[in-house]
Write a protein that holds these residues in place. Structure first.
Motif, mmCIF file in Angstrom:
data_model
loop_
_atom_site.group_PDB
_atom_site.id
_atom_site.type_symbol
_atom_site.label_atom_id
_atom_site.label_comp_id
_atom_site.label_asym_id
_atom_site.label_seq_id
_atom_site.Cartn_x
_atom_site.Cartn_y
_atom_site.Cartn_z
ATOM 1 N N TRP A 62 -44.781 -55.399 1.728
ATOM 2 C CA TRP A 62 -45.195 -56.154 0.546
ATOM 3 C C TRP A 62 -44.211 -57.247 0.195
ATOM 4 O O TRP A 62 -44.572 -58.382 -0.063
ATOM 5 C CB TRP A 62 -45.282 -55.218 -0.664
ATOM 6 C CG TRP A 62 -46.455 -54.318 -0.687
ATOM 7 C CD1 TRP A 62 -47.530 -54.317 0.140
ATOM 8 C CD2 TRP A 62 -46.663 -53.236 -1.600
ATOM 9 N NE1 TRP A 62 -48.384 -53.318 -0.198
ATOM 10 C CE2 TRP A 62 -47.880 -52.636 -1.253
ATOM 11 C CE3 TRP A 62 -45.938 -52.729 -2.666
ATOM 12 C CZ2 TRP A 62 -48.397 -51.557 -1.960
ATOM 13 C CZ3 TRP A 62 -46.443 -51.655 -3.365
ATOM 14 C CH2 TRP A 62 -47.656 -51.076 -2.996
ATOM 15 N N ASN A 113 -50.806 -55.686 -5.242
ATOM 16 C CA ASN A 113 -50.572 -55.742 -3.802
ATOM 17 C C ASN A 113 -51.673 -56.567 -3.133
ATOM 18 O O ASN A 113 -52.809 -56.616 -3.590
ATOM 19 C CB ASN A 113 -50.496 -54.333 -3.189
ATOM 20 C CG ASN A 113 -51.846 -53.720 -2.941
ATOM 21 O OD1 ASN A 113 -52.642 -53.585 -3.863
ATOM 22 N ND2 ASN A 113 -52.117 -53.326 -1.703
ATOM 23 N N GLU A 130 -53.734 -52.429 -8.369
ATOM 24 C CA GLU A 130 -52.454 -51.957 -8.879
ATOM 25 C C GLU A 130 -51.296 -52.623 -8.127
ATOM 26 O O GLU A 130 -51.382 -52.865 -6.921
ATOM 27 C CB GLU A 130 -52.357 -50.441 -8.752
ATOM 28 C CG GLU A 130 -53.537 -49.707 -9.370
ATOM 29 C CD GLU A 130 -53.837 -50.155 -10.797
ATOM 30 O OE1 GLU A 130 -52.885 -50.365 -11.567
ATOM 31 O OE2 GLU A 130 -55.021 -50.291 -11.137
ATOM 32 N N HIS A 131 -50.239 -52.909 -8.864
ATOM 33 C CA HIS A 131 -49.030 -53.550 -8.338
ATOM 34 C C HIS A 131 -49.306 -54.951 -7.787
ATOM 35 O O HIS A 131 -48.426 -55.554 -7.163
ATOM 36 C CB HIS A 131 -48.383 -52.705 -7.231
ATOM 37 C CG HIS A 131 -48.179 -51.275 -7.598
ATOM 38 N ND1 HIS A 131 -47.385 -50.893 -8.654
ATOM 39 C CD2 HIS A 131 -48.667 -50.123 -7.057
ATOM 40 C CE1 HIS A 131 -47.398 -49.568 -8.743
ATOM 41 N NE2 HIS A 131 -48.172 -49.080 -7.802
ATOM 42 N N TYR A 138 -51.088 -47.101 -16.548
ATOM 43 C CA TYR A 138 -50.618 -46.591 -15.261
ATOM 44 C C TYR A 138 -49.578 -45.507 -15.515
ATOM 45 O O TYR A 138 -48.378 -45.778 -15.609
ATOM 46 C CB TYR A 138 -49.990 -47.721 -14.434
ATOM 47 C CG TYR A 138 -49.848 -47.412 -12.967
ATOM 48 C CD1 TYR A 138 -50.708 -47.973 -12.035
ATOM 49 C CD2 TYR A 138 -48.850 -46.561 -12.501
ATOM 50 C CE1 TYR A 138 -50.580 -47.704 -10.678
ATOM 51 C CE2 TYR A 138 -48.715 -46.272 -11.167
ATOM 52 C CZ TYR A 138 -49.587 -46.853 -10.249
ATOM 53 O OH TYR A 138 -49.462 -46.572 -8.911
#
Length: 268
Positions: free
Chosen positions: A261, A240, A237-238, A89
């Motif tokens: 979030w 979430n 990603e993340h 990333y």
């Protein structure tokens, strides 16, 4: 035995590559003696090994190997040789705030010095892809120090877009066209974002499957993490939407917006 993966000698190899004449480095054998190899296949480290590198390939690994007379030899006693690391990333360009900004002068030497020999770029506009292709040729020719780069695509989002300069799509037809356009421009995967509608998201998933190109990114607010997984999204990603997906109150909180979030941390 030939090995195709890149290896890193912690702290020593990057300095050698930078210091020596690059044209010589491409043709001269490089030999590491007395090095401990960690190859991620064996259960135990392999001490006192000799590793012969020819160009960008490992041609031999073993003990008590015959060393060619003209090879550059590094005594790597007390050092470790490991597979090159990947950073999955990174942003090599500042496409949101300064589209003309390029960070390779800073990033590339630091990545190599820290053992990162491959990166995945998470926002790669079509013009960026052309630049990366040029850089990769220079790296392979020994004219530039840098990692392998797996390119992504422009960010594809709903309307309004969350990140400025993203590609916003208003309908499933526009979403499908975005996938086709970005793939034709050389994208390695389609980078999706959080404001896509359900219809546009699943249109991207279907078109990507037809064109055999991965898609990855954030899970849109309009769908669940399980739906994203079932649709074939390659990475979230993340993480979430994952906190919500693990909650017994997922239905209650499924319409959380991107800025909410952190609230998911407090779900039961």
């Amino acid at each position: 035995m030939r090995k195709s993966f890149a290896l890193l000698l912690i702290m020593i190899l990057p300095m050698l590559l930078i210091a020596q004449d690059k044209s010589v480095a491409q043709n001269r054998l490089l030999v590491f003696r007395n090095v401990t190899v960690i190859d991620m296949r064996s259960e135990q480290p392999q001490p006192n090994m000799t590793v012969v590198v020819s160009g960008n390939r490992i041609s031999k690994i073993g003990k008590n190997l015959r060393i060619p007379k003209d090879a550059q030899v590094v005594d790597a006693s007390g050092k470790f040789l490991i597979p090159g690391l990947w950073d999955m990333y990174v942003f090599l360009f500042d496409n949101r705030d300064a589209p003309d900004a390029i960070h390779t002068d800073d990033y590339f030497p630091l990545l190599i010095a820290n053992g990162v020999t491959g990166v995945r770029d998470m926002w790669t506009d079509p013009d960026d892809i052309k630049l990366i292709r040029r850089w990769q040729k220079e790296i392979e020719a020994g004219k530039m120090i840098g990692p392998r780069v797996a390119v992504g695509s422009s960010i594809v989002d709903g309307v309004p877009v969350i990140q400025k300069n993203s590609l916003g799509v208003n309908s499933p037809d526009e979403a499908r066209q975005a996938v086709r356009t970005l793939k034709d421009a050389g994208a390695g995967f389609i980078r999706i974002y959080a404001n896509l509608t359900r219809e546009s998201y699943f249109a991207i998933a279907d078109e990507a499957k037809k064109l055999k190109i991965p898609f990855a990114g954030l899970v849109p607010t309009s769908i669940t993490a399980v739906e994203a997984s079932n649709a074939g999204q390659k990475s979230i990603e993340h993480l979430n939407r994952m906190f919500i997906a693990c909650s017994s109150k997922e239905d209650q909180f499924k319409n959380f917006k991107e800025q909410d979030w952190t609230a998911a941390l407090f779900l039961e």
